[in-house]
Design a protein around this motif. Structure first.
Motif, short mmCIF file in Angstrom:
data_model
loop_
_atom_site.label_atom_id
_atom_site.label_comp_id
_atom_site.label_asym_id
_atom_site.label_seq_id
_atom_site.Cartn_x
_atom_site.Cartn_y
_atom_site.Cartn_z
N ALA A 1 12.52 -4.69 60.07
CA ALA A 1 13.55 -3.95 59.32
C ALA A 1 14.91 -4.63 59.45
O ALA A 1 15.68 -4.71 58.47
N VAL B 1 13.66 -2.69 52.72
CA VAL B 1 14.47 -1.96 53.71
C VAL B 1 14.08 -0.48 53.68
O VAL B 1 13.87 0.14 54.73
N LEU C 1 10.48 0.07 55.14
CA LEU C 1 10.41 -0.05 56.60
C LEU C 1 11.18 1.07 57.29
O LEU C 1 10.84 1.48 58.39
N GLY C 2 12.22 1.56 56.62
CA GLY C 2 13.00 2.66 57.18
C GLY C 2 12.24 3.97 57.16
O GLY C 2 12.50 4.87 57.95
#
Length: 299
Positions: free
Chosen positions: A141, A287, A290-291
């Protein structure tokens, strides 16, 4: 690393501010040879505002080749413009005598590839610590956030891989460009059409058409995720370079899911390796993906 051209005037203004006296640099050791010349680990006096001395990375320009000199300037300009916690900062330039130096931030644990390999080392002398799935996701991330910043500034990295990221003891990650291609990571580069390329990290369009873009960086990021979850294995380690070239040509190259890799994460890797550029996610998509991982998800 590639970037967009800028005017000479702006370039000279930025480098005046970044001028650093060579006398305040003391070499600790040579890390290896990069595409421009030697890469050194050095101590720099007073380069950081609140520190008397900092350990820094120094890239030297030891080539008379005009293309390489221009690439070196471009890379320095690029780092000078970027400001993000997950991207290495350019701290200074030494250009009063040859060889010219680019001084970059360094992290105490060195490059991510070494860190991953040490984590599974069976050597008693090496203090290896297993890396949790949560930490692996965090590493990916952080790289994605750094790359999102690069792509927002229309910069293309061209050589994204675990060997080109730095890691600190707090597990903070910075995207860098060590590119120690000539010796340390010789086996990770392939000589093709008069250039050394990171073949196993590149999509078809970069290898065969010399076409590099944010979307080729996304492909490389998929391989970097695979490196993180396989703890620094060489991609396609059972294939020769010629086999990898052939596999790319046929569109049949896909890395297997690493042991213990959550299926959601592997699906994201596979999306990064989509043959069509439009099918690959953007770094912003990555992003977000993965967040959204629950911290201890094993799914």
């Amino acid at each position: 690393m590639g970037t967009v051209a800028t005017t000479e005037k702006r370039h000279s203004h930025a480098s005046d501010k970044l001028h650093f006296p060579r006398a305040n640099l003391q070499t600790i050791t040579t890390l290896g040879k990069g595409e421009f010349g030697e890469v050194l680990l050095s101590k720099a006096k007073g380069i950081e505002e609140n520190e008397a001395e900092s350990v820094v990375l120094v890239k030297s320009l030891q080539s008379r080749d005009e293309q390489l000199q221009s690439d070196f300037r471009r890379e320095a300009e690029m780092f000078a413009k970027l400001s993000h916690p997950n991207v290495v900062r350019l701290l200074g330039l030494c250009r009063e005598v040859d060889p010219h130096y680019m001084i970059l931030e360094y992290y105490d644990l060195g490059d991510l590839k070494q860190f991953l390999k040490i984590s599974k080392s069976k050597d008693d002398k090496v203090k290896s610590q297993p890396i949790s799935t949560k930490t692996k996701v965090s590493i990916c991330a952080q790289v994605a956030r750094g790359m999102e910043h690069l792509s927002n500034h229309r910069f293309v990295h061209k050589d994204l891989a675990a060997r080109n990221c730095l890691i600190s003891s707090q597990r903070r990650i910075k995207v860098s460009s060590l590119s120690l291609s000539k010796d340390v990571y010789n086996s990770e580069y392939y000589h093709y059409r008069q250039a050394w390329i990171p073949l196993r990290w590149l999509p078809t369009e970069s290898v065969f058409e010399d076409d590099y873009s944010t979307k080729s960086d996304v492909w490389a990021f998929g391989v970097l995720m695979w490196e993180v979850f396989s703890l620094g294995e060489m991609p396609h380690s059972k294939l020769s370079d010629d086999d990898v070239l052939e596999g790319l040509k046929m569109g049949k190259l896909k890395l297997p899911a690493p042991d213990g890799c959550p299926s959601k994460i592997y699906k994201l890797m596979v999306r990064c390796w989509a043959p069509g550029l439009k099918e690959r996610p953007s770094f912003t998509d990555i992003v977000h993906a993965l967040g959204d991982q629950p911290p201890d998800s094993k799914v």
